[in-house]
Design a protein around this motif. Sequence first.
Motif, short mmCIF file in Angstrom:
data_model
loop_
_atom_site.label_atom_id
_atom_site.label_comp_id
_atom_site.label_asym_id
_atom_site.label_seq_id
_atom_site.Cartn_x
_atom_site.Cartn_y
_atom_site.Cartn_z
N GLY A 24 11.22 -8.75 2.85
CA GLY A 24 10.04 -9.43 2.31
C GLY A 24 10.11 -10.94 2.48
O GLY A 24 9.08 -11.61 2.54
N ALA A 25 11.36 -11.46 2.59
CA ALA A 25 11.51 -12.91 2.75
C ALA A 25 10.81 -13.41 4.02
O ALA A 25 10.40 -14.56 4.09
CB ALA A 25 12.99 -13.28 2.79
N LEU A 26 10.67 -12.51 5.01
CA LEU A 26 9.99 -12.91 6.25
C LEU A 26 8.54 -13.31 6.00
O LEU A 26 7.99 -14.12 6.74
CB LEU A 26 10.00 -11.77 7.27
CG LEU A 26 11.25 -11.52 8.11
CD1 LEU A 26 11.08 -10.25 8.92
CD2 LEU A 26 11.50 -12.70 9.04
N VAL A 27 7.93 -12.68 5.01
CA VAL A 27 6.49 -12.89 4.81
C VAL A 27 6.14 -13.36 3.39
O VAL A 27 4.96 -13.50 3.06
CB VAL A 27 5.68 -11.59 5.13
CG1 VAL A 27 5.77 -11.27 6.62
CG2 VAL A 27 6.17 -10.40 4.32
N ARG A 28 7.17 -13.59 2.58
CA ARG A 28 6.91 -13.90 1.16
C ARG A 28 6.09 -15.17 0.98
O ARG A 28 5.35 -15.31 0.02
CB ARG A 28 8.24 -14.02 0.40
CG ARG A 28 8.07 -14.14 -1.10
CD ARG A 28 9.37 -13.81 -1.83
NE ARG A 28 9.82 -12.48 -1.52
CZ ARG A 28 11.10 -12.15 -1.23
NH1 ARG A 28 12.03 -13.08 -1.22
NH2 ARG A 28 11.42 -10.92 -0.95
N ASN A 29 6.23 -16.09 1.92
CA ASN A 29 5.52 -17.36 1.78
C ASN A 29 4.03 -17.25 2.06
O ASN A 29 3.28 -18.20 1.81
CB ASN A 29 6.13 -18.41 2.71
CG ASN A 29 7.51 -18.81 2.24
OD1 ASN A 29 7.73 -19.03 1.06
ND2 ASN A 29 8.45 -18.88 3.16
N PHE A 30 3.62 -16.13 2.64
CA PHE A 30 2.18 -15.98 2.93
C PHE A 30 1.70 -14.58 2.62
O PHE A 30 0.84 -14.03 3.31
CB PHE A 30 1.83 -16.44 4.35
CG PHE A 30 2.80 -16.00 5.42
CD1 PHE A 30 2.59 -14.82 6.10
CD2 PHE A 30 3.91 -16.76 5.73
CE1 PHE A 30 3.47 -14.40 7.08
CE2 PHE A 30 4.81 -16.35 6.70
CZ PHE A 30 4.58 -15.17 7.39
N THR A 31 2.26 -14.00 1.57
CA THR A 31 1.70 -12.77 0.99
C THR A 31 1.54 -13.03 -0.50
O THR A 31 2.22 -13.88 -1.07
CB THR A 31 2.64 -11.56 1.19
OG1 THR A 31 3.97 -11.96 0.89
CG2 THR A 31 2.57 -11.02 2.60
N LYS A 32 0.67 -12.24 -1.13
CA LYS A 32 0.50 -12.42 -2.57
C LYS A 32 1.66 -11.81 -3.33
O LYS A 32 2.00 -12.25 -4.43
CB LYS A 32 -0.81 -11.76 -3.04
CG LYS A 32 -2.03 -12.63 -2.74
CD LYS A 32 -3.24 -12.12 -3.49
CE LYS A 32 -3.19 -12.48 -4.97
NZ LYS A 32 -4.37 -11.92 -5.68
N TRP A 33 2.25 -10.76 -2.76
CA TRP A 33 3.32 -10.07 -3.47
C TRP A 33 4.05 -9.17 -2.48
O TRP A 33 3.47 -8.71 -1.50
CB TRP A 33 2.73 -9.21 -4.59
CG TRP A 33 3.74 -8.61 -5.51
CD1 TRP A 33 4.58 -9.29 -6.35
CD2 TRP A 33 4.03 -7.22 -5.68
NE1 TRP A 33 5.36 -8.40 -7.03
CE2 TRP A 33 5.05 -7.12 -6.64
CE3 TRP A 33 3.52 -6.06 -5.12
CZ2 TRP A 33 5.57 -5.91 -7.07
CZ3 TRP A 33 4.02 -4.83 -5.53
CH2 TRP A 33 5.04 -4.77 -6.50
N ASP A 34 5.35 -8.95 -2.73
CA ASP A 34 6.08 -7.97 -1.92
C ASP A 34 7.09 -7.29 -2.81
O ASP A 34 7.46 -7.80 -3.87
CB ASP A 34 6.78 -8.63 -0.73
CG ASP A 34 7.95 -9.49 -1.15
OD1 ASP A 34 7.71 -10.65 -1.53
OD2 ASP A 34 9.10 -9.00 -1.13
#
Length: 597
Positions: free
Chosen positions: A146-156
């Motif tokens: 999730g760290a790959l996309v955590r900066n531009f997702t609302k939640w993971d």
Amino acid sequence: MNDAVAGPSGIERPVLANEPGDYWGSDAAALMLRELDLPYVALNPGASYRGLHDSLVNLLGNRQPQMLLCLHEEHAVAIAHGYAKVTGKPMGAIVHSNVGLMHATMAIFDAWCDRVPVFVLGATGPVDAAQRRPWIDWIHTAQDQGALVRNFTKWDDQPASVAAAAESLLRAYRMATTPPKGPVYICLDAALQESRIGALPPLPSAARFRPPSAAAPDPAALAEAAALLQAAQRPLILVGRTSRGEAEWQRRVQLAEALGAIVLTDAKTGAGFPSRHQLQGPPAGNNPSEAACALTRQADVILSLDWVDLAGALKAGWGAEPVGAKIISASLDHLAHNGWSMDYQGLPPIDLHLAVEPDIAVAALLPLLKRRPPGWPERPAATLQPPDLGDGGAITPLALAAALREAVGSRPSCLIRGPLAWAGNTWDVAHPLDALGGDGGGGVGAGPGMAVGAALALQGSGRLPVAVLGDGDFLMGATALWTAVHYRIPLLVVVSNNNSFFNDELHQDRMARQRGRPVANRWIGQRIADPEPDLGMLAKAQGGEGFGPIRRPDELPRALRAAIACVESGGVAVVDVRVEPGYAPIDSAAIARGGTD
Ligand SMILES: Cc1ncc(C[n+]2csc(CCOP(=O)(O)OP(=O)(O)O)c2C)c(N)n1
Ligand SMILES: [Mg+2]
């Protein structure tokens, strides 16, 4: 014999299986996806989710959700993005462990910046190292994907049990669909998916975990906003990220008419106000025209309906001076801002912030306002750029827009997106689905996938889906079209082909001028020529229809008409139109200020 072939509508129907005696972890996850009412899952397969894949096919029968096979994960997410731009609702995208997610990242970022809900599912090799298959499970297992996309997702999330997975999927859906909407990412451990659970545990009902109902504005702030607007001499409404609903569209018109307010719209956020309305102002958005800047400066009260980059719009009008107008903003966007992505733009001065969805604010303001005579001086009715069919030589982007408009005629259509070389004021809009706007994050290559997703959502609506894409954008994402052909999703793609990543030629032009170096070299490292890719062949190679290259204005109408006929009979058509390198003259002063992407 393989019975599981594509049916007439392109849907792969699996062979029927017996009722399962035993259930598996991924069965519960698949049933939850059905419970969440995700209609489709766009995917590219991978062993990390072979358990879930099996459940979707052999337990759910590839229905609700139905798989849409994609040739690249970026397309899977872009398709979900395009779909949600039309419907406002998410569909799923499933991406393989780490490498698939890595391919998907740009499209997830685009959905994030566009505030569009996308339900991304992924997987990891077994977290329990003792269960990993040699080599492949090790390279496809990563700590904290999730760290790959955590900066531009609302939640993971990466749930650790079947019960936790059910809760995680429910929460993800709520998060994605609660404004400000956005993408979410759930990572399902392969070992959890492949664990035998025997009898199915009771699964929660989605009806009890629905997103919250919309908040109403604070009555005192609302009354203050209404008083400010009522007393304004020269009110200006900036229509930004608003809904695709018809009732909301009508209310925006009523609000502008009640106040005699001039309305600015932004092509990148889609149709928000009728372009031929007397109150529609000049082109605004990234490169606001001088006229739009002047109106921003003359306004005494500005109502921003979730305008993207309000600070930038105000600065374009007021420069370094303090903003003289009172600013009312209706937006929930502040809730999406984080410390990584600066897509939140500058911090605008706001005198009154109604922390609600913009269309909720409009509905709440309307009954408080009395119709009043317009305070603005009389203006000529908004006019679209006159059709410029060129001089019979090269086709200009404006000539392409005019010819396309002519060919589409009075059919209901949806402009899924326009390329950079496309002035926002060339396409008439009279309905919220007439134009969908851009990709949010400026990710070149998103166009074809988003076009397929929007066309999927528009299927059966009677609206002709039209995507106008740059050649660079088309070439980066071209194999997304295979999914449209395979699933019989009608779609018209018109490529505004300047044989170049032309936007960046302009940047090289600017650099060379600034540094006193040869402007003549601006094409190097930019032109897509020698060889010129045959875009029609790229469509044909995937089972679509290809038209072109069209090089002369007089060849355009016939090619466009033929392509539209192909789409109306259920096909996917690509028209390769060679346009003169150059941008529609939005406003040369705006370009000179440093505009363009
Ligand atoms: C993934 C990605 N790579 C590079 C860029 C930088 N970029 C912005 S616009 C552009 C050119 C796009 O070319 P095309 O789609 O043909 O549009 P044109 O400017 O030629 O009209 C590029 C390369 C980007 N925005 N996204
Ligand atoms: Mg180009």
